[in-house]
Design a protein around this motif. Structure first.
Motif, mmCIF file in Angstrom:
data_model
loop_
_atom_site.group_PDB
_atom_site.id
_atom_site.type_symbol
_atom_site.label_atom_id
_atom_site.label_comp_id
_atom_site.label_asym_id
_atom_site.label_seq_id
_atom_site.Cartn_x
_atom_site.Cartn_y
_atom_site.Cartn_z
ATOM 1 N N LEU A 1 6.106 3.537 5.943
ATOM 2 C CA LEU A 1 5.538 3.297 4.611
ATOM 3 C C LEU A 1 4.269 4.117 4.405
ATOM 4 O O LEU A 1 4.002 4.601 3.314
ATOM 5 C CB LEU A 1 5.203 1.816 4.435
ATOM 6 N N LEU A 2 3.513 4.276 5.484
ATOM 7 C CA LEU A 2 2.258 5.022 5.371
ATOM 8 C C LEU A 2 2.492 6.491 5.065
ATOM 9 O O LEU A 2 1.641 7.158 4.496
ATOM 10 C CB LEU A 2 1.461 4.907 6.680
ATOM 11 N N ARG A 3 3.639 7.005 5.484
ATOM 12 C CA ARG A 3 3.893 8.434 5.280
ATOM 13 C C ARG A 3 4.413 8.747 3.888
ATOM 14 O O ARG A 3 4.412 9.888 3.461
ATOM 15 C CB ARG A 3 4.910 8.935 6.322
ATOM 16 N N LEU A 4 4.906 7.726 3.184
ATOM 17 C CA LEU A 4 5.511 7.976 1.875
ATOM 18 C C LEU A 4 4.462 8.027 0.779
ATOM 19 O O LEU A 4 3.339 7.567 0.967
ATOM 20 C CB LEU A 4 6.514 6.861 1.562
ATOM 21 N N LYS A 5 4.897 8.533 -0.384
ATOM 22 C CA LYS A 5 3.978 8.602 -1.524
ATOM 23 C C LYS A 5 4.668 8.058 -2.769
ATOM 24 O O LYS A 5 5.894 8.041 -2.870
ATOM 25 C CB LYS A 5 3.558 10.051 -1.764
ATOM 26 N N ASP A 6 3.857 7.652 -3.716
ATOM 27 C CA ASP A 6 4.292 7.328 -5.073
ATOM 28 C C ASP A 6 5.511 6.423 -5.135
ATOM 29 O O ASP A 6 5.537 5.356 -4.559
ATOM 30 C CB ASP A 6 4.546 8.628 -5.861
ATOM 31 N N GLU A 7 6.551 6.927 -5.839
ATOM 32 C CA GLU A 7 7.698 6.078 -6.141
ATOM 33 C C GLU A 7 8.452 5.661 -4.888
ATOM 34 O O GLU A 7 8.832 4.501 -4.714
ATOM 35 C CB GLU A 7 8.664 6.849 -7.055
ATOM 36 N N ALA A 8 8.668 6.646 -4.000
ATOM 37 C CA ALA A 8 9.401 6.351 -2.771
ATOM 38 C C ALA A 8 8.686 5.269 -1.990
ATOM 39 O O ALA A 8 9.307 4.368 -1.420
ATOM 40 C CB ALA A 8 9.520 7.624 -1.929
ATOM 41 N N LYS A 9 7.346 5.364 -1.980
ATOM 42 C CA LYS A 9 6.557 4.385 -1.250
ATOM 43 C C LYS A 9 6.754 2.998 -1.842
ATOM 44 O O LYS A 9 7.010 2.036 -1.127
ATOM 45 C CB LYS A 9 5.083 4.798 -1.304
ATOM 46 N N ARG B 1 -2.217 -2.774 10.258
ATOM 47 C CA ARG B 1 -2.830 -3.386 9.073
ATOM 48 C C ARG B 1 -1.818 -3.525 7.937
ATOM 49 O O ARG B 1 -1.834 -4.506 7.206
ATOM 50 C CB ARG B 1 -4.043 -2.557 8.630
ATOM 51 N N VAL B 2 -0.922 -2.544 7.827
ATOM 52 C CA VAL B 2 0.140 -2.659 6.814
ATOM 53 C C VAL B 2 1.004 -3.875 7.133
ATOM 54 O O VAL B 2 1.329 -4.689 6.267
ATOM 55 C CB VAL B 2 1.012 -1.379 6.802
ATOM 56 N N LEU B 3 1.351 -4.000 8.411
ATOM 57 C CA LEU B 3 2.188 -5.129 8.820
ATOM 58 C C LEU B 3 1.491 -6.447 8.501
ATOM 59 O O LEU B 3 2.103 -7.368 7.931
ATOM 60 C CB LEU B 3 2.478 -5.024 10.322
#
Lengths: 414, 476
Positions: B445-453, B339-341
């Motif tokens: 991308l799903l595993r990252l949070k906040d700024e890094a994401k 879904r992200v893709l």
């Protein structure tokens, strides 16, 4: 030397029997070997003495008396035109194997089937002889399941029922046209006729047993059947409809499904494609829904898609709930057992626990979590004292949210 | 043995000399309830545990007076307690006393499964019943000759709980006309055809090492197994490894699982091509990967997931491997990463309908954790084995541009490992004139949070935009 021969025969004739799905040893009369001359007992629930890496239970010594066969059923590895190695046990050899395995606690008993040699009557006689020696000469009180041959004489089939705990006749394929095409020597009418005969013998014997304490038992474990899924074009809705009719007409204890698996030296008539194993699993789930959850065949048919097939990615109960959202959410503190059983993620035990528990407290979501396997799956469909799924049941992506956990129902527990 | 223990309040220590002695526990518990001793003033223990320290002196409880209340226990409680007391948990004795104490006020409190004590007791009882059931199932007798020349059957078994005595009846009823012994580390049981007797704990070496019938039994076990349907998880659930060492057939399991590959290939031989000849159509690849067991991933309980999309696509998008949802659905990119893709493809103006989507590895690699299946990255070797299939797809689809999502996918295309951060943003020419672009995998991308994401999403979006632009260049 004899031992080596026996090993080879066992290898061939057990290998040939593995396409029989059933290995159940449950549901027969309770008895044991106290006061007898031999060994053996049956205590209601059968026991799985081992599990093979295919996940199936090994409860009985499941062998063919012989894999020689005069029939030519295309889906069967033992058909006349197949090139498999052939072997044949004597009745005495099967008896000794059964007792030897039973003494060591490897099995609950014997499941004997056979290819058709010479004639259906001759074959049936030999199989009955195995059961007779076990019961009469060795006073064996373990479980015996005999696969009976629809074309054999009714007296022989009747004898089989007197010695066996369970008898079965394979319906083979979900549709008559499929049977005609793939099993040209078999006849749907005769198969059902034989099943019907068995059903009335079982009923009569039960009735007599009620009136006369010493009336002979007749297949106290009832009869079952098996059909192959994925070898013809029948849809899941067709299959469930057929099975429902079989349960009603013949009072069957179980219908087993066997996902068609590619067999060595396959007939050219068959697709080599193997149906997804999960299809067989979904069909067994519908069987569970009908036997324990109060669904009828029409309910299950509603869970199938336009093509008449059950979804493979979600279980049939969830599929039904997603289609009939107007019945949800269900209040765990007030709803009937029947409605609770429709909630995806609530099993029979969880529902009973909820019913017992709610007499003592108003159940909150936390309480439900303690009584169920996965509260996440249940949550969108229930109302609890502190929980109401606002709009959740109406979300179009609910199906995705409820991504299935892979769960293996215990398909072949005895 | 009941003794008051020196403490601010009068309290009692009770020791059960035999851990499965329900009657003794019941007598003590009844006495305690009648004397009004609340659960917090009783310490329960078994002989041989630290509880002994308190039991050096023996004292009796004050006998219940004439007017002492009846002790009530429902049948449901008795049945629960009879099972739960066989559990090896030392706290079970106190737990059961708490339940009995409480049920005097409300006899139905035992039905409340949402109560933690009730639930715990139910769990204990269930574990005990399972242990008994498994003992009935997995005891394996071996034949030996007694001094007098008669046959005796001896088994070695290691139960988890105190179930030996409770299990004996079953074996007596079943094997009445046999002489048998069951030896366990907690004690032993002997049946001579008429009388059941108990013996001391035993060792494995006290039991015979083999039996001639085991060869036949192993042959049977190996032959009844259908290699076309490997379900190791289902087997392990019912027959956990801890039982294997005492089951003669279990030694075959690893070999059967490994050999399943060769056997299934033999079984479907008629429908598959010779090894080394590449399938000519996407449909035949889809067929063939179902039976592929060339690496261990194919042996797991999963299904092959074939690529899908436009057959003459200009753009081929390659992921790492199917995930849990893809495996269940049998289709690529239908899970969260898919879904992200989709969202990013849309933003970049790339139509998913015009793309061919596939994975470098065709089966889902995971480890089971309870009911969940946790994703595992494929090894380089596994990716290389699966490249054979991927290259078949590539030869048929003939894309002008391949977008590899993540390092595994890039290895699947190139056959060597590259660093995403170094390789992204530029075209890598391939031998057949097409080109490879590399970016991160959307699940990253799903595993990252906040700024890094946010930062990685920008990079990902830029990569897709560059691909879209390059596609339109190539189309001209």
């Amino acid at each position: 030397m004899a031992q080596i021969d026996l090993l080879q025969k066992l290898e061939i004739l057990a290998d040939a029997a593995k396409y029989d799905a059933s290995c159940a040893s449950s549901g027969t009369a309770k008895r044991d070997s106290r006061g007898g001359r031999g060994i053996g007992s049956t205590e209601g629930m059968g026991i799985c003495h081992a599990y093979a890496p295919d996940g199936r239970c090994i409860s009985l010594l499941k062998v063919l008396l012989t894999n020689h066969c005069v029939f030519d059923c295309h889906y069967c590895i033992n058909r006349k035109s197949s090139n498999v190695r052939r072997a044949r046990f004597t009745p005495q050899e099967v008896v000794e194997l059964t007792l030897s395995f039973y003494r060591r606690n490897y099995v609950e008993g014997l499941f004997l089937s056979s290819g058709i040699v010479k004639s259906p009557d001759h074959t049936m006689e030999q199989m009955v002889e195995v059961a007779r020696i076990l019961r009469d000469e060795h006073d064996f009180r373990g479980y015996i399941h005999l696969k009976t041959i629809p074309d054999a004489a009714p007296e022989l089939i009747h004898q089989a029922g007197l010695y066996a705990d369970r008898v079965s006749i394979n319906i083979e394929l979900p549709t008559d046209s499929g049977l005609k095409r793939l099993a040209p020597d078999k006849d749907a009418g005769r198969i059902e006729q034989a099943m019907g005969g068995m059903t009335s013998s079982i009923r009569e014997a039960k009735d007599e047993k009620r009136r006369f304490r010493h009336a002979p038992r007749f297949a106290p474990g009832g009869q079952s059947t098996q059909m192959i899924v994925g070898a013809d074009a029948a849809t899941d809705a067709d299959i469930v409809g057929k099975v429902d009719r079989l349960y009603r007409a013949f009072g069957l204890r179980r219908v087993y499904y066997s996902a068609f698996s590619p067999i060595p030296d396959a007939s050219a008539v068959l697709p080599l494609k193997r149906p997804p194993l999960v299809r067989e699993h979904r069909l067994y789930q519908t069987d569970w829904l009908m036997r324990f959850y109060g669904y009828d065949a029409a309910d299950v048919a509603q869970a199938t898609g336009e093509d008449g097939m059950l979804p493979l990615d979600i279980d049939p109960k969830l599929a039904w709930a997603l289609k009939f959202r107007e019945y949800f959410p269900v209040d765990v503190n007030g709803s009937s057992r029947e409605m609770l059983l429709r909630v995806p993620g609530l099993g029979v035990r969880a529902v009973d626990n909820i019913l017992a528990s709610r007499r003592h407290r108003r159940l909150r979501l936390d309480d439900v979590a303690k009584l169920t396997v996965s509260v996440a799956k249940v949550r969108p469909f229930i109302v609890a004292a502190d929980w109401r799924p606002t709009l959740l049941t109406d979300r179009s992506d609910l199906r995705i949210l409820l991504a299935p956990k892979r769960e293996q129902l215990e398909l072949f527990v005895a | 043995m009941i003794a008051p223990v020196a403490s601010p309040r009068a309290s009692y220590a009770i020791t059960l000399p035999v851990p499965d002695d329900f009657e003794l526990w019941r007598d003590h518990a009844r006495n305690l309830v009648q004397c009004g001793v609340p659960p917090e003033q009783v310490t329960w223990s078994e002989a041989g545990t630290t509880g002994d320290l308190f039991a050096r002196e023996e004292f009796d409880l004050p006998a219940p007076g004439a007017g002492a209340p009846w002790v009530r226990a429902s049948r449901a409680f008795i049945e629960l307690a009879q099972s739960a007391i066989l559990h090896s948990d030392p706290h079970r004795l106190a737990l059961l006393y708490r339940l009995l104490w409480r049920s005097q006020g409300n006899s139905r409190s035992i039905d409340d499964r949402a109560d933690p004590d009730v639930k715990r007791a139910e769990d204990l009882a269930r574990a005990v019943r399972r242990d008994i059931h498994k003992m009935r199932a997995f005891v394996r007798f071996r034949s030996v000759e007694d001094e007098d020349g008669s046959e005796r059957f001896v088994a070695w078994f290691e139960p988890e709980h105190h179930i030996l005595r409770a299990s004996a009846g079953f074996f007596v009823r079943r094997f009445t006309q046999m002489r048998w012994s069951i030896l366990t580390p907690r004690g032993s049981m002997h049946w001579d055809g008429e009388v059941l007797s108990q013996g001391p704990p035993a060792q494995r070496s006290d039991a015979p090492a083999g039996d001639p019938a085991e060869e036949l039994w192993r042959k049977y076990y190996a032959s009844i197994f259908n290699p076309a349907r490997l379900k190791v998880g289902a087997m392990l659930k019912e027959m956990p490894r801890k039982y294997w060492k005492n089951m003669p057939e279990a030694a075959l399991i690893p070999g059967l699982v490994a050999g399943s590959q060769a056997r299934e290939i033999a079984m479907v031989e008629a429908g598959t091509m010779e090894f080394g000849e590449r399938p000519k159509t996407l449909a035949t690849i889809g067929e063939a990967i179902r039976a592929c067991r060339r690496c261990p991933i194919g042996l797991l309980d999963n299904q092959a997931v074939m690529g899908e999309g436009l057959k003459q696509a200009e753009l081929m998008v390659v992921g790492e491997q199917p995930g849990d949802q893809e495996d269940l659905a049998g289709r690529p990119f239908v899970g969260p990463a898919g879904r992200v893709l989709d969202a990013h493809l849309e933003r970049a103006g790339i139509d998913r309908q015009q793309v061919y989507l596939t994975n470098a590895v065709k089966h889902f690699k995971y480890v089971p954790r309870g009911k969940r299946r946790l994703h595992q990255s494929p090894t380089a070797k596994e990716i290389d084995i699966c490249r054979w299939w991927f290259e078949g797809e590539r030869a048929i689809v003939k894309p002008k541009l391949i977008l590899a999502l993540g390092a595994s996918a890039a290895r699947g295309v190139l056959g060597k490992t590259v660093s995403i951060s170094k390789a992204r943003g530029v075209a890598h020419p391939l031998d057949d004139g097409s080109e490879l672009w590399v970016t991160a995998h959307p699940s990253y991308l799903l595993r990252l949070k906040d700024e890094a994401k946010e930062q990685q999403e920008r990079l990902f979006q830029a990569d897709l935009a560059a691909v879209a632009e390059r596609l339109s260049e190539l189309a001209e």
